[in-house]
Design a protein around this motif. Structure first.
Motif, short mmCIF file in Angstrom:
data_model
loop_
_atom_site.label_atom_id
_atom_site.label_comp_id
_atom_site.label_asym_id
_atom_site.label_seq_id
_atom_site.Cartn_x
_atom_site.Cartn_y
_atom_site.Cartn_z
N GLN A 105 0.82 -1.23 0.00
CA GLN A 105 0.00 0.00 0.00
C GLN A 105 0.85 1.27 0.00
O GLN A 105 0.45 2.28 -0.55
CB GLN A 105 -0.89 0.03 1.24
N ILE A 106 1.99 1.21 0.67
CA ILE A 106 2.85 2.39 0.83
C ILE A 106 4.21 2.04 0.23
O ILE A 106 5.09 1.52 0.90
CB ILE A 106 2.98 2.78 2.32
N HIS A 107 4.35 2.33 -1.05
CA HIS A 107 5.56 1.95 -1.79
C HIS A 107 6.75 2.84 -1.45
O HIS A 107 6.58 4.03 -1.20
CB HIS A 107 5.30 2.04 -3.30
N GLY A 108 7.94 2.25 -1.46
CA GLY A 108 9.17 3.03 -1.39
C GLY A 108 9.62 3.45 0.00
O GLY A 108 10.55 4.25 0.12
N TRP A 109 9.00 2.95 1.04
CA TRP A 109 9.38 3.35 2.40
C TRP A 109 10.24 2.32 3.10
O TRP A 109 10.75 2.57 4.19
CB TRP A 109 8.13 3.68 3.22
N ALA A 110 10.37 1.15 2.53
CA ALA A 110 11.26 0.12 3.10
C ALA A 110 12.61 0.24 2.38
O ALA A 110 12.65 0.60 1.20
CB ALA A 110 10.65 -1.25 2.90
N PRO A 111 13.69 -0.05 3.07
CA PRO A 111 13.75 -0.49 4.46
C PRO A 111 13.61 0.69 5.44
O PRO A 111 13.86 1.83 5.07
CB PRO A 111 15.15 -1.10 4.57
N ILE A 112 13.24 0.36 6.65
CA ILE A 112 13.17 1.35 7.72
C ILE A 112 14.59 1.63 8.20
O ILE A 112 15.35 0.70 8.45
CB ILE A 112 12.30 0.82 8.89
N ALA A 113 14.95 2.91 8.31
CA ALA A 113 16.27 3.28 8.84
C ALA A 113 16.35 2.81 10.30
O ALA A 113 15.41 3.02 11.06
CB ALA A 113 16.47 4.78 8.73
N ARG A 114 17.46 2.17 10.64
CA ARG A 114 17.59 1.61 11.99
C ARG A 114 18.87 2.07 12.69
O ARG A 114 19.53 1.28 13.33
CB ARG A 114 17.56 0.09 11.92
N GLN A 115 19.20 3.34 12.60
CA GLN A 115 20.36 3.85 13.30
C GLN A 115 19.93 4.55 14.58
O GLN A 115 18.77 4.92 14.73
CB GLN A 115 21.13 4.83 12.41
N LEU A 116 20.87 4.72 15.51
CA LEU A 116 20.56 5.49 16.71
C LEU A 116 20.19 6.91 16.30
O LEU A 116 20.87 7.52 15.48
CB LEU A 116 21.77 5.54 17.64
N LEU A 117 19.11 7.41 16.85
CA LEU A 117 18.72 8.79 16.58
C LEU A 117 19.68 9.72 17.33
O LEU A 117 20.08 9.42 18.46
CB LEU A 117 17.28 9.03 17.04
N PRO A 118 20.03 10.86 16.72
CA PRO A 118 20.97 11.78 17.36
C PRO A 118 20.30 12.74 18.34
O PRO A 118 20.83 13.82 18.62
CB PRO A 118 21.57 12.52 16.17
N PHE A 119 19.12 12.35 18.84
CA PHE A 119 18.39 13.18 19.81
C PHE A 119 17.59 12.24 20.69
O PHE A 119 17.29 11.11 20.31
CB PHE A 119 17.48 14.19 19.10
N PRO A 120 17.22 12.67 21.90
CA PRO A 120 16.41 11.82 22.78
C PRO A 120 15.04 11.57 22.17
O PRO A 120 14.46 12.44 21.52
CB PRO A 120 16.29 12.63 24.07
N ALA A 121 14.54 10.36 22.40
CA ALA A 121 13.23 10.00 21.85
C ALA A 121 12.52 9.03 22.78
O ALA A 121 13.14 8.26 23.50
CB ALA A 121 13.40 9.38 20.47
#
Length: 180
Positions: A105-121
């Motif tokens: 349904q939602i093309h072109g969004w994979a793969p999901i980025a899986r790095q540490l975010l550079p900010f608190p979350a």
């Protein structure tokens, strides 16, 4: 934190009038990042729009993402030279765009980025989210370095979840955002 520097990142199809993001926008004056096409989201277009908005902000920003907005946040943070301008992110009910039914349904969004975010979350997941299993949400939180909140059985944590203004979620946001 300046209310207009709190950026709302809705997911696919935007957030309707009863969604907590829309209620927060009306109540607190937060800024919705308007995408060019909510129905046919393109990762590059959505990332460029987020980049423009962060660069145009008059100071540090806080991101408030729902569903596809969470996936956008991680992708953008992995590719932007301006991720240092983000001081925190509330990530709610990420959509698992690597799941075959959603990828169709939602093309072109994979793969999901899986790095540490550079900010608190903080990542808030639900045990019965139809778009992402709790285990998958917890795995994304771990990959992104986000604190994980198991929010019980709350569906997709959207208008249908009956949260109203969702004061509890706003409390998590306030702990992420520095005072004005």
């Amino acid at each position: 934190m300046n209310a207009s520097n709190t950026l709302l990142l809705p997911g696919w199809q935007n957030s309707g009038p009863g969604h907590w993001q829309s209620l927060w926008e009306a109540r607190h004056g937060y800024h919705r990042v308007e995408q060019h096409d909510w129905m046919r989201p393109l990762r590059g277009d959505w990332s460029a729009r987020l980049e423009e908005t962060v660069v145009d902000a008059d100071g540090p920003v806080v991101l408030v993402a729902h569903s596809l907005g969470c996936v956008l946040t991680a992708w953008w943070a992995a590719h932007s030279a301006n991720a240092h301008r983000v001081v925190g992110a509330l990530l709610v009910a990420p959509g698992d765009v690597e799941r075959p039914d959603l990828a169709a349904q939602i093309h072109g969004w994979a793969p999901i980025a899986r790095q540490l975010l550079p900010f608190p979350a903080v990542l808030v997941g639900s045990r019965n989210d139809p778009y992402c299993s709790l285990e998958r949400a917890e795995g994304l939180a771990q990959a992104w370095g986000a604190r994980f909140v198991d929010y019980g059985e709350r569906g997709h944590i959207n208008a249908e979840s009956g949260l109203g203004d969702w004061d509890e979620g706003h409390g998590w946001l306030m702990r992420l955002a520095p005072p004005a």
